[in-house]
Design an enzyme around this catalytic site. Structure first.
Site, PDB file in Angstrom:
ATOM      1  N   LYS A 213       4.681   2.715   2.498  1.00 54.27           N
ATOM      2  CA  LYS A 213       4.352   1.300   2.270  1.00 54.27           C
ATOM      3  C   LYS A 213       4.444   1.011   0.781  1.00 54.27           C
ATOM      4  O   LYS A 213       3.438   0.859   0.075  1.00 54.27           O
ATOM      5  CB  LYS A 213       2.968   0.954   2.838  1.00 54.27           C
ATOM      6  CG  LYS A 213       2.787  -0.551   3.057  1.00 54.27           C
ATOM      7  CD  LYS A 213       1.619  -0.831   3.961  1.00 54.27           C
ATOM      8  CE  LYS A 213       1.283  -2.309   4.055  1.00 54.27           C
ATOM      9  NZ  LYS A 213       2.310  -3.156   4.632  1.00 54.27           N
TER      10      LYS A 213
ATOM     11  N   TYR B 266       0.948  -0.108  -1.486  1.00 57.03           N
ATOM     12  CA  TYR B 266      -0.007  -1.190  -1.230  1.00 57.03           C
ATOM     13  C   TYR B 266      -0.483  -1.150   0.206  1.00 57.03           C
ATOM     14  O   TYR B 266       0.092  -0.473   1.062  1.00 57.03           O
ATOM     15  CB  TYR B 266       0.617  -2.552  -1.553  1.00 57.03           C
ATOM     16  CG  TYR B 266       1.563  -3.075  -0.488  1.00 57.03           C
ATOM     17  CD1 TYR B 266       2.833  -2.535  -0.328  1.00 57.03           C
ATOM     18  CD2 TYR B 266       1.186  -4.105   0.371  1.00 57.03           C
ATOM     19  CE1 TYR B 266       3.694  -3.007   0.655  1.00 57.03           C
ATOM     20  CE2 TYR B 266       2.039  -4.584   1.353  1.00 57.03           C
ATOM     21  CZ  TYR B 266       3.292  -4.030   1.490  1.00 57.03           C
ATOM     22  OH  TYR B 266       4.139  -4.480   2.479  1.00 57.03           O
TER      23      TYR B 266
ATOM     24  N   HIS C 183      13.191   6.685 -15.902  1.00 47.70           N
ATOM     25  CA  HIS C 183      12.998   6.772 -14.462  1.00 47.70           C
ATOM     26  C   HIS C 183      12.006   7.852 -14.034  1.00 47.70           C
ATOM     27  O   HIS C 183      11.249   7.669 -13.090  1.00 47.70           O
ATOM     28  CB  HIS C 183      14.342   7.008 -13.752  1.00 47.70           C
ATOM     29  CG  HIS C 183      15.216   5.790 -13.713  1.00 47.70           C
ATOM     30  ND1 HIS C 183      15.720   5.201 -14.856  1.00 47.70           N
ATOM     31  CD2 HIS C 183      15.669   5.045 -12.682  1.00 47.70           C
ATOM     32  CE1 HIS C 183      16.446   4.147 -14.520  1.00 47.70           C
ATOM     33  NE2 HIS C 183      16.431   4.028 -13.197  1.00 47.70           N
TER      34      HIS C 183
ATOM     35  N   GLU D 212      12.424  -2.330  13.278  1.00 51.65           N
ATOM     36  CA  GLU D 212      11.192  -3.124  13.256  1.00 51.65           C
ATOM     37  C   GLU D 212      11.583  -4.529  12.831  1.00 51.65           C
ATOM     38  O   GLU D 212      12.743  -4.914  12.964  1.00 51.65           O
ATOM     39  CB  GLU D 212      10.151  -2.473  12.339  1.00 51.65           C
ATOM     40  CG  GLU D 212      10.633  -2.246  10.919  1.00 51.65           C
ATOM     41  CD  GLU D 212       9.559  -1.650  10.013  1.00 51.65           C
ATOM     42  OE1 GLU D 212       8.380  -1.620  10.375  1.00 51.65           O
ATOM     43  OE2 GLU D 212       9.912  -1.233   8.889  1.00 51.65           O
TER      44      GLU D 212
ATOM     45  N   ARG E 237       7.766   3.665 -22.440  1.00 56.60           N
ATOM     46  CA  ARG E 237       9.212   3.426 -22.421  1.00 56.60           C
ATOM     47  C   ARG E 237       9.658   3.264 -20.973  1.00 56.60           C
ATOM     48  O   ARG E 237       8.933   3.616 -20.049  1.00 56.60           O
ATOM     49  CB  ARG E 237       9.953   4.606 -23.050  1.00 56.60           C
ATOM     50  CG  ARG E 237       9.629   5.904 -22.335  1.00 56.60           C
ATOM     51  CD  ARG E 237      10.406   7.080 -22.889  1.00 56.60           C
ATOM     52  NE  ARG E 237      10.032   8.291 -22.133  1.00 56.60           N
ATOM     53  CZ  ARG E 237      10.753   9.380 -22.064  1.00 56.60           C
ATOM     54  NH1 ARG E 237      11.897   9.444 -22.717  1.00 56.60           N
ATOM     55  NH2 ARG E 237      10.360  10.421 -21.359  1.00 56.60           N
TER      56      ARG E 237
HETATM   57  N1  PDD Z   1       3.299  -6.091   6.513  1.00 57.44           N
HETATM   58  N2  PDD Z   1       6.503  -3.193   9.194  1.00 57.44           N
HETATM   59  C1  PDD Z   1       6.613  -3.721   7.973  1.00 57.44           C
HETATM   60  C2  PDD Z   1       7.912  -3.619   7.272  1.00 57.44           C
HETATM   61  C3  PDD Z   1       5.513  -4.361   7.379  1.00 57.44           C
HETATM   62  O1  PDD Z   1       5.621  -4.866   6.128  1.00 57.44           O
HETATM   63  C4  PDD Z   1       4.286  -4.464   8.076  1.00 57.44           C
HETATM   64  C5  PDD Z   1       3.072  -5.118   7.485  1.00 57.44           C
HETATM   65  C6  PDD Z   1       4.224  -3.905   9.374  1.00 57.44           C
HETATM   66  C7  PDD Z   1       2.951  -3.935  10.181  1.00 57.44           C
HETATM   67  O2  PDD Z   1       1.997  -3.037   9.650  1.00 57.44           O
HETATM   68  P1  PDD Z   1       0.429  -3.282   9.846  1.00 57.44           P
HETATM   69  O3  PDD Z   1       0.197  -3.398  11.292  1.00 57.44           O
HETATM   70  O4  PDD Z   1      -0.180  -2.047   9.265  1.00 57.44           O
HETATM   71  O5  PDD Z   1       0.056  -4.522   9.094  1.00 57.44           O
HETATM   72  C8  PDD Z   1       5.332  -3.272   9.892  1.00 57.44           C
HETATM   73  C9  PDD Z   1       2.205  -6.479   5.680  1.00 57.44           C
HETATM   74  C10 PDD Z   1       1.120  -7.166   6.391  1.00 57.44           C
HETATM   75  C11 PDD Z   1       2.716  -7.223   4.467  1.00 57.44           C
HETATM   76  O6  PDD Z   1       3.560  -6.666   3.780  1.00 57.44           O
HETATM   77  O7  PDD Z   1       2.251  -8.331   4.188  1.00 57.44           O
END
Ligand code: PDD
Length: 284
Positions: free
Chosen positions: A148, A32, A102, A181, A99
């Site tokens: 992501k 996403y 995995h 992070e 089905r």
């Molecule tokens: N979150 N680290 C994580 C784990 C994140 O989920 C996000 C963003 C970021 C920052 O990434 P960016 O600058 O590209 O938005 C860092 C989004 C916004 C969310 O899941 O809603």
């Protein structure tokens, strides 16, 4: 009533339906993006598309859309939902199988779902900005945080842990007490005028806001930037702490685990950094 996109159709959110056999639903098997737009102008569109394409490639989803197709979808959704301050949520899951098995199924069509949601007006670059108070936690997510993925339970558990304590975010540290992070943001400290953020690897999402911010700061040249390991002690003793994400830009953090950061107020380096970000963000 908001208009969403699902598998080729624009329709009211209430009418959108997917199969319960969708692997996004069963396995969190999808990718996403969230990208911000203000008055119809998106920030970092190409960067978000590159990250989404990299994510799909890394988990073997072949959708075959070019950026022009995604841009048209985004513009259509922005217009259908009234412009204003909108984040675009874009999701591609592997699709619905017959089905629950995995291994990747063959010949399934990826499910493409997109919607918008309202975000606050463009963050202001002044000290009236609401600052965050955060807590810390041991990073217990998986070793593929650079993807992501929609499989966000690890992040949800960390965020909830902070939320239940009244915190705005949770800063995450590995087994060596090194900052990775936050549960939904990238993280930074400022010490003696230098912005320091952990280098990218498989324990951090390569944030688009992080990329834009570091690029703008380096081009501007007034605030030095370092990408290196940051320890928990350095976070507690920092002059400033920030987190970034697409819909929030650069957020000052004034307390970590109940301890004030610096003098417990929004810092001057943050102010300059958010001003630089605000001035340059539409160039991306
Ligand atoms: N979150 N680290 C994580 C784990 C994140 O989920 C996000 C963003 C970021 C920052 O990434 P960016 O600058 O590209 O938005 C860092 C989004 C916004 C969310 O899941 O809603």
């Amino acid at each position: 009533m908001s208009t969403v996109f699902l598998n080729g159709d624009y329709l009211p959110m209430e009418e959108a339906r997917i199969s319960p056999m969708d692997r996004g639903f069963l396995f969190g098997d999808g990718i996403y993006e969230v990208l911000p737009s203000y008055q119809g102008k998106m920030i970092g569109f190409d960067l978000h598309m590159t990250r989404m394409n990299n994510g799909m490639a890394s988990i073997g989803i072949e959708l075959g859309w070019d950026n022009a197709r995604w841009r048209e979808l985004c513009d259509t959704l922005i217009n259908a939902n009234g412009g204003g301050n909108l984040a675009l949520y874009l999701q591609v899951s592997r699709g619905a199988d017959t089905r629950r098995f995995h291994a990747y199924p063959e010949n399934v069509t990826p499910t493409v779902f997109a919607f918008t949601f309202e975000i606050p007006a463009e963050p202001v670059a002044d000290k009236s900005r609401v600052a965050y108070r955060v807590v810390t936690d041991r990073d217990l997510r998986w070793e593929r945080c650079h993807i992501k993925s929609t499989a966000l339970l690890g992040n949800v558990l960390h965020f909830q842990q902070g939320y239940q304590q009244g915190a705005d975010e949770t800063l995450l540290f590995n087994e060596r007490d090194e900052l990775t992070e936050a549960s939904a943001c990238n993280a930074y400290i400022v010490k003696n005028g230098v912005v320091i953020t952990p280098p990218l690897d498989n324990h951090k999402l390569p944030g688009i806001t992080r990329y834009i911010l570091l690029d703008l700061l380096r081009k501007d040249g007034r605030i030095p930037v370092e990408e290196r390991v940051v320890t928990k002690d350095e976070v507690y003793n920092a002059d400033e702490v920030w987190v970034t994400s697409s819909s929030k830009e650069v957020v000052p953090v004034i307390a970590v685990d109940g301890k004030a950061i610096g003098n417990g107020e929004i810092g001057d380096v943050w102010l300059m950094a958010q001003q630089i970000y605000s001035a340059g963000k539409y160039d991306y």
